[in-house]
Design an enzyme around this catalytic site. Structure first.
Site, PDB file in Angstrom:
ATOM      1  N   TYR A 116       0.844  -1.198   0.000  1.00  0.00           N
ATOM      2  CA  TYR A 116       0.000   0.000   0.000  1.00  0.00           C
ATOM      3  C   TYR A 116       0.881   1.251   0.000  1.00  0.00           C
ATOM      4  CZ  TYR A 116      -3.080   3.704   1.440  1.00  0.00           C
ATOM      5  OH  TYR A 116      -3.746   4.900   1.485  1.00  0.00           O
TER       6      TYR A 116
ATOM      7  N   GLN B 269      -3.132  18.816   6.118  1.00  0.00           N
ATOM      8  CA  GLN B 269      -3.584  18.462   4.765  1.00  0.00           C
ATOM      9  C   GLN B 269      -5.075  18.191   4.799  1.00  0.00           C
ATOM     10  OE1 GLN B 269      -4.406  14.899   4.073  1.00  0.00           O
ATOM     11  NE2 GLN B 269      -5.228  15.415   2.059  1.00  0.00           N
TER      12      GLN B 269
ATOM     13  N   TYR C 299      -8.458  16.780   2.985  1.00  0.00           N
ATOM     14  CA  TYR C 299      -9.297  16.125   1.990  1.00  0.00           C
ATOM     15  C   TYR C 299     -10.698  16.644   2.261  1.00  0.00           C
ATOM     16  CZ  TYR C 299      -6.282  12.452  -0.043  1.00  0.00           C
ATOM     17  OH  TYR C 299      -5.336  11.763  -0.751  1.00  0.00           O
TER      18      TYR C 299
ATOM     19  N   THR D 149      -5.573  18.964  -0.851  1.00  0.00           N
ATOM     20  CA  THR D 149      -5.253  17.971  -1.877  1.00  0.00           C
ATOM     21  C   THR D 149      -6.345  17.983  -2.937  1.00  0.00           C
ATOM     22  OG1 THR D 149      -4.053  16.675  -0.269  1.00  0.00           O
ATOM     23  CG2 THR D 149      -4.711  15.544  -2.289  1.00  0.00           C
TER      24      THR D 149
ATOM     25  N   LYS E 145      -2.383  21.149  -3.548  1.00  0.00           N
ATOM     26  CA  LYS E 145      -1.472  20.029  -3.826  1.00  0.00           C
ATOM     27  C   LYS E 145      -2.016  19.156  -4.952  1.00  0.00           C
ATOM     28  CE  LYS E 145       0.685  16.073  -1.418  1.00  0.00           C
ATOM     29  NZ  LYS E 145      -0.058  14.865  -1.755  1.00  0.00           N
TER      30      LYS E 145
ATOM     31  N   HIS F  73       1.523  12.859  -6.964  1.00  0.00           N
ATOM     32  CA  HIS F  73       1.031  12.063  -5.831  1.00  0.00           C
ATOM     33  C   HIS F  73       1.857  10.781  -5.643  1.00  0.00           C
ATOM     34  CE1 HIS F  73      -2.715  12.118  -3.206  1.00  0.00           C
ATOM     35  NE2 HIS F  73      -2.149  10.988  -2.835  1.00  0.00           N
TER      36      HIS F  73
ATOM     37  N   ARG G 254       0.765   7.524  -7.309  1.00  0.00           N
ATOM     38  CA  ARG G 254      -0.259   6.701  -6.654  1.00  0.00           C
ATOM     39  C   ARG G 254      -1.651   6.961  -7.183  1.00  0.00           C
ATOM     40  NH1 ARG G 254       1.461   4.811  -1.886  1.00  0.00           N
ATOM     41  NH2 ARG G 254      -0.519   4.947  -0.796  1.00  0.00           N
TER      42      ARG G 254
HETATM   43  C1  LIG Z   1       1.167   5.632   2.113  1.00  0.00           C
HETATM   44  C2  LIG Z   1       0.882   6.978   1.536  1.00  0.00           C
HETATM   45  C3  LIG Z   1      -0.268   7.656   1.908  1.00  0.00           C
HETATM   46  C4  LIG Z   1      -0.539   8.923   1.378  1.00  0.00           C
HETATM   47  N1  LIG Z   1      -1.644   9.615   1.811  1.00  0.00           N
HETATM   48  C5  LIG Z   1      -1.858  10.871   1.338  1.00  0.00           C
HETATM   49  C6  LIG Z   1      -2.942  11.648   1.834  1.00  0.00           C
HETATM   50  O1  LIG Z   1      -3.703  11.210   2.699  1.00  0.00           O
HETATM   51  N2  LIG Z   1      -3.106  12.889   1.319  1.00  0.00           N
HETATM   52  C7  LIG Z   1      -2.274  13.410   0.369  1.00  0.00           C
HETATM   53  O2  LIG Z   1      -2.454  14.538  -0.068  1.00  0.00           O
HETATM   54  N3  LIG Z   1      -1.241  12.691  -0.112  1.00  0.00           N
HETATM   55  C8  LIG Z   1      -1.010  11.453   0.370  1.00  0.00           C
HETATM   56  N4  LIG Z   1       0.061  10.747  -0.102  1.00  0.00           N
HETATM   57  C9  LIG Z   1       0.963  11.358  -1.111  1.00  0.00           C
HETATM   58  C10 LIG Z   1       2.093  12.124  -0.445  1.00  0.00           C
HETATM   59  O3  LIG Z   1       1.629  13.256   0.239  1.00  0.00           O
HETATM   60  C11 LIG Z   1       3.122  12.574  -1.492  1.00  0.00           C
HETATM   61  O4  LIG Z   1       2.488  13.359  -2.476  1.00  0.00           O
HETATM   62  C12 LIG Z   1       3.841  11.427  -2.168  1.00  0.00           C
HETATM   63  O5  LIG Z   1       4.001  10.342  -1.276  1.00  0.00           O
HETATM   64  C13 LIG Z   1       5.207  11.873  -2.672  1.00  0.00           C
HETATM   65  O6  LIG Z   1       5.884  10.830  -3.310  1.00  0.00           O
HETATM   66  P1  LIG Z   1       6.994   9.934  -2.571  1.00  0.00           P
HETATM   67  O7  LIG Z   1       6.257   8.975  -1.687  1.00  0.00           O
HETATM   68  O8  LIG Z   1       7.653   9.233  -3.696  1.00  0.00           O
HETATM   69  O9  LIG Z   1       7.881  10.859  -1.797  1.00  0.00           O
HETATM   70  C14 LIG Z   1       0.349   9.495   0.417  1.00  0.00           C
HETATM   71  C15 LIG Z   1       1.515   8.795   0.068  1.00  0.00           C
HETATM   72  C16 LIG Z   1       1.800   7.563   0.624  1.00  0.00           C
HETATM   73  C17 LIG Z   1       3.076   6.864   0.233  1.00  0.00           C
END
Ligand SMILES: Cc1cc2nc3c(=O)[nH]c(=O)nc-3n(C[C@H](O)[C@H](O)[C@H](O)COP(=O)(O)O)c2cc1C
Length: 387
Positions: free
Chosen positions: A25, A129, A131, A157, A256, A280, A283
């Protein structure tokens, strides 16, 4: 295992410690993971010029964002599951951020409430942050809580209009709230250190981990169905919402998930103080461009009029320098600090930040840069320049 020397070593430790469903995940991308590969390849394809014989005896890594000094140009990105990788994960990572002199961005989907993080990582520079939920009154309530705590920077976000298609999560039974599936239970039983150190500890202290900012009714299994719709992420989120949030939020507002020049300009026009140019962490949309490829054009359009931040794929200090040379003032870290926290809580997250700090120092020295904040666009090598 030998002492971890880089982020990738911490990733290996995290993989061993966490149940497979949870590790995937965190670690993986979405759909066919095209973008995950692109993000790495695009960062690797950027080369930095090597300038010699400048005074790089003590490179200055500090930057100022929204009037505040960061000791290094990093921010811990909001991540939904930090609280599940280690007991009390969010507090641990927030303390590591405090020690490194950088902000920690609390996620809406955090397992620990912002008030508890503020109290237990006292003195940490917290961002929040957001949502946006279907039920906008809940969103307003979160903003009031953040403001009451003295949080100054809100990260909205904007790039998650649907839940992304992460097929292996469906297959391996991982989801939040945690639900007992056969695959999931076997996975957890075969990771006893996580089971004892995180899950059982949480159950003994605060109960089964769940989203701490969601209304209490949602957190009890009996009433969850009835309120579930209210806390679904808004399907209809538009620039009007940004304008509305701007009206009620008097702190810094950062949008973001911006990947086009037009959206950066729209964010500016709707009163945002900053943007995170972000795919992101690969993801969400598997067909989006890598951040580093779109960043220069976006920065050219709005830099100087708003704060430009970037994220996705940072695993080395040189990645941070590349984002800076491409137009970002500072960079967010998602997975890197999670790997550290999954391996060793606060100490692991701190070590990851220290490793990146050291790598940024090296990269600045090798490219002849005395001050991070002054890195010019020309630091990026171009074949046609004949450098
Ligand atoms: C496990 C996980 C959960 C995340 N949850 C959120 C979130 O709740 N809100 C959000 O804006 N970004 C979320 N992100 C994205 C991160 O804020 C960020 O944009 C991203 O992880 C950056 O890439 P990197 O993991 O390669 O550093 C999540 C990333 C990961 C890895």
């Amino acid at each position: 295992m030998m002492k971890p020397l880089n982020v990738s070593d911490y990733r290996d430790l995290a993989r061993r410690r966490l149940p497979r469903g949870m590790f995937e995940y965190i670690d993986r991308g979405t759909e066919d993971e095209v973008l995950l590969r692109d993000v790495r390849a695009a960062l690797d394809a950027v080369k930095l010029n090597q300038h010699v014989l400048n005074d790089v005896s003590q490179p200055d890594m500090a930057v100022t964002l929204f009037g505040k000094r960061l000791a290094v140009p990093l921010i811990v990105a909001p991540t939904a599951v930090a609280g599940l990788v280690w007991h009390d994960g969010e507090v641990q990572v927030a303390r590591a951020a405090r020690r490194a002199g950088i902000p920690f961005c609390v996620a809406t989907q955090s397992m620990t409430a912002m008030e508890a993080i503020a109290e237990r990582a006292d003195g940490a520079d917290l961002w929040f942050q957001l949502y946006v939920f279907e039920d906008r009154t809940l969103t307003g309530e979160l903003l009031r809580r953040a403001r009451a705590l003295g949080i100054e920077t809100l990260v909205l976000t904007a790039d998650t209009p649907r839940s992304p298609k992460k097929e292996w999560n469906t297959r391996n039974g991982f989801g939040i709230p945690i639900k007992p599936t056969l695959v999931g239970v076997l996975d957890v039983l075969t990771h006893p250190r996580w089971l004892a150190g995180v899950l059982l500890r949480a159950m003994l202290t605060s109960g089964l981990p769940t989203y701490a900012h969601y209304p209490p009714e949602y957190r009890t299994s009996i009433t969850r169905e009835a309120v579930a719709n209210n806390v679904k992420l808004a399907r209809r989120l538009t620039w009007e919402d940004v304008a509305e949030i701007r009206r009620i939020w008097d702190g810094n507002l950062v949008v973001k998930g911006v990947l086009t020049r037009a959206d950066a300009q729209a964010a500016l026009a709707h009163g945002a103080d900053g943007i995170v140019v972000s795919c992101h962490g690969a993801r969400n949309a598997d067909y989006a461009p890598a951040t580093i490829d779109v960043l220069p054009l976006i920065a050219d359009a709005v830099a100087g009029r708003m704060t430009v931040l970037a994220d996705s794929g940072v695993r080395r200090g040189s990645d941070v320098v590349k984002y800076k040379a491409a137009g970002a003032e500072a960079v967010l870290l998602g997975r890197a600090t999670l790997y550290g926290a999954a391996a060793a809580g606060e100490a692991g997250a701190s070590d990851v930040l220290a490793i990146l700090r050291e790598e940024i120092d090296h990269c600045l020295a090798f490219s002849g840069q005395g001050r991070f904040a002054d890195i010019p666009r020309e630091l990026i090598w171009r074949a046609e320049q004949g450098r």
